[in-house]
Design an enzyme around this catalytic site. Structure first.
Site, PDB file in Angstrom:
ATOM      1  N   CYS A   1       0.835  -1.191   0.000  1.00  4.41           N
ATOM      2  CA  CYS A   1       0.000   0.000   0.000  1.00  4.41           C
ATOM      3  C   CYS A   1       0.875   1.248   0.000  1.00  4.41           C
ATOM      4  O   CYS A   1       1.981   1.251   0.532  1.00  4.41           O
ATOM      5  CB  CYS A   1      -0.890  -0.023   1.243  1.00  4.41           C
ATOM      6  SG  CYS A   1      -1.959   1.407   1.437  1.00  4.41           S
TER       7      CYS A   1
ATOM      8  N   HIS B   1      -0.019  -3.659   6.582  1.00  2.00           N
ATOM      9  CA  HIS B   1      -1.260  -3.476   7.346  1.00  2.00           C
ATOM     10  C   HIS B   1      -2.510  -3.922   6.589  1.00  2.00           C
ATOM     11  O   HIS B   1      -3.592  -3.924   7.169  1.00  2.00           O
ATOM     12  CB  HIS B   1      -1.404  -2.001   7.722  1.00  2.00           C
ATOM     13  CG  HIS B   1      -1.535  -1.107   6.538  1.00  2.00           C
ATOM     14  ND1 HIS B   1      -0.463  -0.726   5.780  1.00  2.00           N
ATOM     15  CD2 HIS B   1      -2.633  -0.528   5.961  1.00  2.00           C
ATOM     16  CE1 HIS B   1      -0.868   0.055   4.799  1.00  2.00           C
ATOM     17  NE2 HIS B   1      -2.180   0.174   4.871  1.00  2.00           N
TER      18      HIS B   1
END
Length: 363
Positions: free
Chosen positions: A38, A59
């Site tokens: 990400c 995450h």
């Protein structure tokens, strides 16, 4: 277990043997199935946001529960789960007011450097990232950082919902509450921006204008529901939006995390419009706006992880995927191994990929 470790900003991560503590009260051990690369991770890799190092980043992930600690009642070994950085306590003033994404309990939502779940033999403490650290074969997290899902859901699609899709769709549906028939602009067509495009389509927006510098991203945006696209180049995108819409949009979403595009998101609003800043503007950077524009009731607001209630929202998003209304397959650019993580982030910097998933080989 093997994990990708960031030792210093702007340096390649190394694959190390890292140890996890045994699950304590309310903690769950999860075997990681997939972890997404990400742009938020990239902000920390590039030093745009501070974090204690060395650390295991990551995450956006899915996995299977291996073991649970004392007093865990929500999960059991074998459950399929999605992780979420919006870990909540359920009892603080924010949680009891319904804003669990803003939980203030630092014993549950531990601040950087507080966690002692990870360790290694080389040089002292290994830091956990956002209470998750999913660039590793296993994760040890609070049970309130996980949502149980139907085991028939493919875990690669499920991982996407753990951050990017929840953030983009949630910004539209939860934060801005875009009504049916609204005119919307979305700046940036990475994973989060494309999810916002899809979210605007789900909300019933009458016009969805996607902006990006790459034509292939705009083509994806059309597949996810954009009615109009703007290839950003030499022309002023704000003026282009005003010309296309006869004065501006009702809702804009900034999904890049840049000062310039955050200011553009506000400038392209019609009177009474709302700009939502979804991207992570680098730490310490200030956004400058014209005070006069507020006289026409224009608004600007932030959105944290799509203002989610993830244990409710994520299963609903997966139900929409099953119905064919939420497009997840379009977002997966490639699957990689853990030891290919640095090359993956180099591709992410270039902007040519949407989501790359680390495949840990368990699903």
């Amino acid at each position: 277990m093997k994990a990708a470790v960031l030792h210093a900003p702007n340096q390649p991560m190394t694959i190390e043997e890292v140890s996890l503590a045994k699950p304590k009260r309310k903690e769950v051990l999860v075997r990681t199935a997939f972890a997404g690369l990400c742009h938020s991770d990239l902000h920390f890799i590039e030093g745009l946001y501070p974090h204690p190092l060395p650390a295991v980043l990551g995450h956006e992930s899915s996995g299977i529960v291996e073991a649970v600690g004392e007093d865990v009642t929500y999960l059991k070994p074998g459950d399929h789960v999605i992780s979420c950085l919006s870990v909540f306590c359920g009892a603080c003033p924010q949680c009891t007011a319904g804003r669990t994404v803003l939980c203030e309990d630092t014993e549950v939502k531990m601040q950087p450097g507080q966690s002692r779940r990870l360790s290694w033999e080389k040089e002292g403490q290994m830091h956990q990232f956002l209470n998750l650290s999913s660039f590793a074969e296993t994760m040890l997290v609070h049970e309130h950082a996980l949502v149980k899902i139907d085991p028939e859901i493919p875990l690669d699609r499920a991982a996407l919902v753990g951050c990017g899709v929840m953030t983009g769709v949630g910004a539209v549906m939860n934060t801005a509450r875009v009504p049916v028939g609204a005119v919307v602009a979305i700046i940036g067509c990475g994973g989060v921006g494309l999810a916002a495009v899809n979210g605007a389509a789900l909300a019933g927006a009458s016009r969805i204008i996607a902006l990006d510098r790459l034509p292939e991203k705009l083509e994806l945006a059309r597949q996810l529901g954009a009615t109009d696209t703007i290839l950003v180049g030499n022309e002023d995108p704000v003026q282009q939006i005003r010309d296309m819409t006869g004065g501006g949009v009702e809702y804009s979403f900034e999904c890049l995390g840049l000062k310039a595009t955050a200011e553009q998101a506000f400038a392209m609003l019609r009177p009474g419009g709302t700009a939502t800043i979804v991207g992570m503007v680098p730490f310490g950077v200030k956004i400058e706006l014209h005070g006069f524009d507020f006289l026409r009731e224009r608004k600007i607001q932030g959105s944290s992880m799509g203002s989610n209630h993830f244990r409710t929202d994520m299963p609903r998003l997966l139900a929409l995927w099953r119905q064919g209304r939420l497009k997840l397959d379009h977002l997966i650019s490639r699957r990689i191994r853990l030891d290919e993580i640095n090359e993956g982030f180099e591709r992410l910097k270039g902007g040519q990929v949407v989501r790359q998933l680390i495949d840990f080989g368990i699903a």
